[in-house]
Motif scaffolding. Sequence first.
Motif, PDB file in Angstrom:
ATOM      1  N   LYS A 190       1.165  -1.311   0.093  1.00  0.00           N
ATOM      2  CA  LYS A 190       0.095  -0.192   0.186  1.00  0.00           C
ATOM      3  C   LYS A 190       0.916   1.387  -0.327  1.00  0.00           C
ATOM      4  O   LYS A 190       2.022   0.968   0.586  1.00  0.00           O
ATOM      5  CB  LYS A 190      -1.159  -0.015   0.708  1.00  0.00           C
ATOM      6  N   ALA A 191       0.308   2.676   0.078  1.00  0.00           N
ATOM      7  CA  ALA A 191       0.999   3.426  -0.161  1.00  0.00           C
ATOM      8  C   ALA A 191      -0.445   4.236   0.621  1.00  0.00           C
ATOM      9  O   ALA A 191      -1.323   3.763   0.565  1.00  0.00           O
ATOM     10  CB  ALA A 191       0.919   4.363  -2.302  1.00  0.00           C
ATOM     11  N   SER A 192       0.704   5.159   1.026  1.00  0.00           N
ATOM     12  CA  SER A 192      -0.475   5.453   2.367  1.00  0.00           C
ATOM     13  C   SER A 192      -0.198   7.531   2.131  1.00  0.00           C
ATOM     14  O   SER A 192       0.973   8.075   1.806  1.00  0.00           O
ATOM     15  CB  SER A 192      -0.371   5.606   3.763  1.00  0.00           C
ATOM     16  N   PHE A 193      -1.655   8.451   2.795  1.00  0.00           N
ATOM     17  CA  PHE A 193      -1.007   9.644   2.961  1.00  0.00           C
ATOM     18  C   PHE A 193      -1.648  10.235   4.274  1.00  0.00           C
ATOM     19  O   PHE A 193      -2.781   9.445   3.957  1.00  0.00           O
ATOM     20  CB  PHE A 193      -1.770  10.777   1.758  1.00  0.00           C
ATOM     21  N   VAL A 194      -0.665  10.627   5.188  1.00  0.00           N
ATOM     22  CA  VAL A 194      -1.394  11.208   6.208  1.00  0.00           C
ATOM     23  C   VAL A 194      -1.441  12.814   6.489  1.00  0.00           C
ATOM     24  O   VAL A 194      -0.380  13.133   6.761  1.00  0.00           O
ATOM     25  CB  VAL A 194      -1.005  10.206   7.350  1.00  0.00           C
ATOM     26  N   SER A 195      -2.056  13.230   7.222  1.00  0.00           N
ATOM     27  CA  SER A 195      -1.987  14.836   7.079  1.00  0.00           C
ATOM     28  C   SER A 195      -2.051  14.945   8.501  1.00  0.00           C
ATOM     29  O   SER A 195      -1.597  14.350   9.186  1.00  0.00           O
ATOM     30  CB  SER A 195      -4.100  15.546   6.734  1.00  0.00           C
ATOM     31  N   SER A 196      -0.847  16.815   8.796  1.00  0.00           N
ATOM     32  CA  SER A 196      -0.642  16.960   9.688  1.00  0.00           C
ATOM     33  C   SER A 196      -1.101  18.615   9.909  1.00  0.00           C
ATOM     34  O   SER A 196      -0.630  18.540  10.883  1.00  0.00           O
ATOM     35  CB  SER A 196       1.191  16.638   9.172  1.00  0.00           C
ATOM     36  N   ALA A 197      -1.460  18.902   8.963  1.00  0.00           N
ATOM     37  CA  ALA A 197      -2.041  20.578   8.791  1.00  0.00           C
ATOM     38  C   ALA A 197      -3.162  20.211   7.653  1.00  0.00           C
ATOM     39  O   ALA A 197      -2.204  20.338   6.311  1.00  0.00           O
ATOM     40  CB  ALA A 197      -1.401  21.328   8.495  1.00  0.00           C
ATOM     41  N   ILE A 198      -4.185  21.270   8.119  1.00  0.00           N
ATOM     42  CA  ILE A 198      -5.525  21.220   7.306  1.00  0.00           C
ATOM     43  C   ILE A 198      -5.419  22.732   7.574  1.00  0.00           C
ATOM     44  O   ILE A 198      -6.065  23.156   8.207  1.00  0.00           O
ATOM     45  CB  ILE A 198      -7.006  20.306   7.358  1.00  0.00           C
ATOM     46  N   ALA A 199      -5.623  23.623   5.916  1.00  0.00           N
ATOM     47  CA  ALA A 199      -5.613  25.065   6.547  1.00  0.00           C
ATOM     48  C   ALA A 199      -6.505  25.692   5.584  1.00  0.00           C
ATOM     49  O   ALA A 199      -6.616  25.400   3.721  1.00  0.00           O
ATOM     50  CB  ALA A 199      -4.024  25.837   6.850  1.00  0.00           C
ATOM     51  N   PRO A 200      -7.631  25.999   6.580  1.00  0.00           N
ATOM     52  CA  PRO A 200      -8.512  26.934   5.395  1.00  0.00           C
ATOM     53  C   PRO A 200      -7.824  28.009   4.787  1.00  0.00           C
ATOM     54  O   PRO A 200      -6.935  29.224   4.748  1.00  0.00           O
ATOM     55  CB  PRO A 200      -9.951  27.419   6.322  1.00  0.00           C
ATOM     56  N   ALA A 201      -8.382  28.233   3.238  1.00  0.00           N
ATOM     57  CA  ALA A 201      -7.574  28.783   2.275  1.00  0.00           C
ATOM     58  C   ALA A 201      -8.813  29.734   1.550  1.00  0.00           C
ATOM     59  O   ALA A 201      -8.571  30.099   0.255  1.00  0.00           O
ATOM     60  CB  ALA A 201      -7.483  28.039   1.302  1.00  0.00           C
ATOM     61  N   GLY A 202     -10.563  30.049   2.160  1.00  0.00           N
ATOM     62  CA  GLY A 202     -10.990  30.379   1.670  1.00  0.00           C
ATOM     63  C   GLY A 202     -12.727  29.414   1.505  1.00  0.00           C
ATOM     64  O   GLY A 202     -12.442  28.255   1.888  1.00  0.00           O
ATOM     65  N   ALA A 203     -13.282  30.777   1.104  1.00  0.00           N
ATOM     66  CA  ALA A 203     -14.581  29.283   1.289  1.00  0.00           C
ATOM     67  C   ALA A 203     -14.690  27.982   0.237  1.00  0.00           C
ATOM     68  O   ALA A 203     -14.288  27.936  -0.761  1.00  0.00           O
ATOM     69  CB  ALA A 203     -15.692  30.493   0.710  1.00  0.00           C
ATOM     70  N   GLY A 204     -14.319  27.201   0.502  1.00  0.00           N
ATOM     71  CA  GLY A 204     -14.834  25.625   0.251  1.00  0.00           C
ATOM     72  C   GLY A 204     -13.043  25.571   0.128  1.00  0.00           C
ATOM     73  O   GLY A 204     -12.484  24.123  -0.361  1.00  0.00           O
ATOM     74  N   LYS A 205     -12.161  26.227   0.883  1.00  0.00           N
ATOM     75  CA  LYS A 205     -10.853  25.476  -0.174  1.00  0.00           C
ATOM     76  C   LYS A 205      -9.847  25.691   1.164  1.00  0.00           C
ATOM     77  O   LYS A 205     -10.154  26.274   2.370  1.00  0.00           O
ATOM     78  CB  LYS A 205      -9.850  27.516  -1.022  1.00  0.00           C
ATOM     79  N   PHE A 206      -8.838  24.425   1.198  1.00  0.00           N
ATOM     80  CA  PHE A 206      -8.034  24.072   1.607  1.00  0.00           C
ATOM     81  C   PHE A 206      -6.439  24.096   1.490  1.00  0.00           C
ATOM     82  O   PHE A 206      -6.145  23.783  -0.165  1.00  0.00           O
ATOM     83  CB  PHE A 206      -8.410  23.131   2.694  1.00  0.00           C
ATOM     84  N   ASN A 207      -5.307  24.544   2.075  1.00  0.00           N
ATOM     85  CA  ASN A 207      -4.216  23.706   1.694  1.00  0.00           C
ATOM     86  C   ASN A 207      -3.672  22.960   3.130  1.00  0.00           C
ATOM     87  O   ASN A 207      -4.019  22.624   4.297  1.00  0.00           O
ATOM     88  CB  ASN A 207      -3.452  25.175   2.092  1.00  0.00           C
ATOM     89  N   VAL A 208      -3.602  21.912   2.379  1.00  0.00           N
ATOM     90  CA  VAL A 208      -3.341  20.178   2.474  1.00  0.00           C
ATOM     91  C   VAL A 208      -2.022  20.060   3.419  1.00  0.00           C
ATOM     92  O   VAL A 208      -1.090  20.024   2.099  1.00  0.00           O
ATOM     93  CB  VAL A 208      -3.644  19.421   2.950  1.00  0.00           C
ATOM     94  N   THR A 209      -0.795  19.201   3.952  1.00  0.00           N
ATOM     95  CA  THR A 209       0.119  19.195   4.773  1.00  0.00           C
ATOM     96  C   THR A 209       0.329  18.047   5.183  1.00  0.00           C
ATOM     97  O   THR A 209      -0.974  17.206   5.324  1.00  0.00           O
ATOM     98  CB  THR A 209       0.771  20.280   5.651  1.00  0.00           C
ATOM     99  N   GLY A 210       0.756  17.082   4.251  1.00  0.00           N
ATOM    100  CA  GLY A 210       1.232  15.988   5.413  1.00  0.00           C
ATOM    101  C   GLY A 210       2.193  14.925   4.716  1.00  0.00           C
ATOM    102  O   GLY A 210       2.615  14.807   4.045  1.00  0.00           O
ATOM    103  N   LYS A 211       1.789  13.727   4.848  1.00  0.00           N
ATOM    104  CA  LYS A 211       3.342  12.903   4.474  1.00  0.00           C
ATOM    105  C   LYS A 211       2.876  11.860   4.217  1.00  0.00           C
ATOM    106  O   LYS A 211       1.682  11.110   4.104  1.00  0.00           O
ATOM    107  CB  LYS A 211       3.888  12.295   5.825  1.00  0.00           C
ATOM    108  N   LEU A 212       3.699  11.623   2.638  1.00  0.00           N
ATOM    109  CA  LEU A 212       3.556  10.698   1.353  1.00  0.00           C
ATOM    110  C   LEU A 212       4.075   9.551   1.460  1.00  0.00           C
ATOM    111  O   LEU A 212       5.283   9.767   1.146  1.00  0.00           O
ATOM    112  CB  LEU A 212       2.474  11.417  -0.286  1.00  0.00           C
ATOM    113  N   THR A 213       4.022   8.462   1.624  1.00  0.00           N
ATOM    114  CA  THR A 213       4.558   7.131   1.717  1.00  0.00           C
ATOM    115  C   THR A 213       4.418   5.789   0.532  1.00  0.00           C
ATOM    116  O   THR A 213       3.028   5.699   0.545  1.00  0.00           O
ATOM    117  CB  THR A 213       4.560   6.704   2.753  1.00  0.00           C
TER     118      THR A 213
END
Length: 185
Positions: free
Chosen positions: A101-124
């Motif tokens: 398997k490959a995986s993504f786990v978020s570490s931060a989700i920041a609002p960036a406007g109505a219905g928009k987000f900036n997502v940060t995390g680790k991809l393996t």
Amino acid sequence: MTPFKSLLFASLLAGTAIGASAVPLKTDPAHSSVSAVFRQMGVPVEARFTRFTAVIDYNAAQPAASKAQVDIVTASLDLGDPEYNKEVAKKEWFNAAQFPKASFVSSAIAPAGAGKFNVTGKLTIKGRSANVSFPLTMKTAGGKHVFEGQLPIRRLAFNIGEGEWKDTSMVADEVVIRFRLTAVP
């Protein structure tokens, strides 16, 4: 041969999902998708992962408290041909026997406007991890949340395409993981 499609899968895995609430949202697999988009010999190719899970904890009142995890079965990349599908599961591509398997786990989700987000995390992917960031949109319709985004990656950073397949003139290094996750409370 389209082993580079397998690389695309890794990209796809990287870019899936966001969220966080007291109770995780239930993903609707029939209305969700994860795919990898890449170029093989200059021709665009899109391949879908047929098996993945997403855990999305989305908190509308406090989006920054949201979390997400996406796991993709690497051997489920569908290039439209059973022989190609077997090829991308091999050691040179996803090495699905050792790295199922490959995986993504978020570490931060920041609002960036109505219905928009900036997502940060680790991809393996294939035992290699990298910190990634990507924009995400979220829409609500009919009681369902729809999370969509794209995560560009480089396949060689995850050792996808070993030996002769490191040649980027056959399969491009750039892969975009596209995802659409539909979930309900």
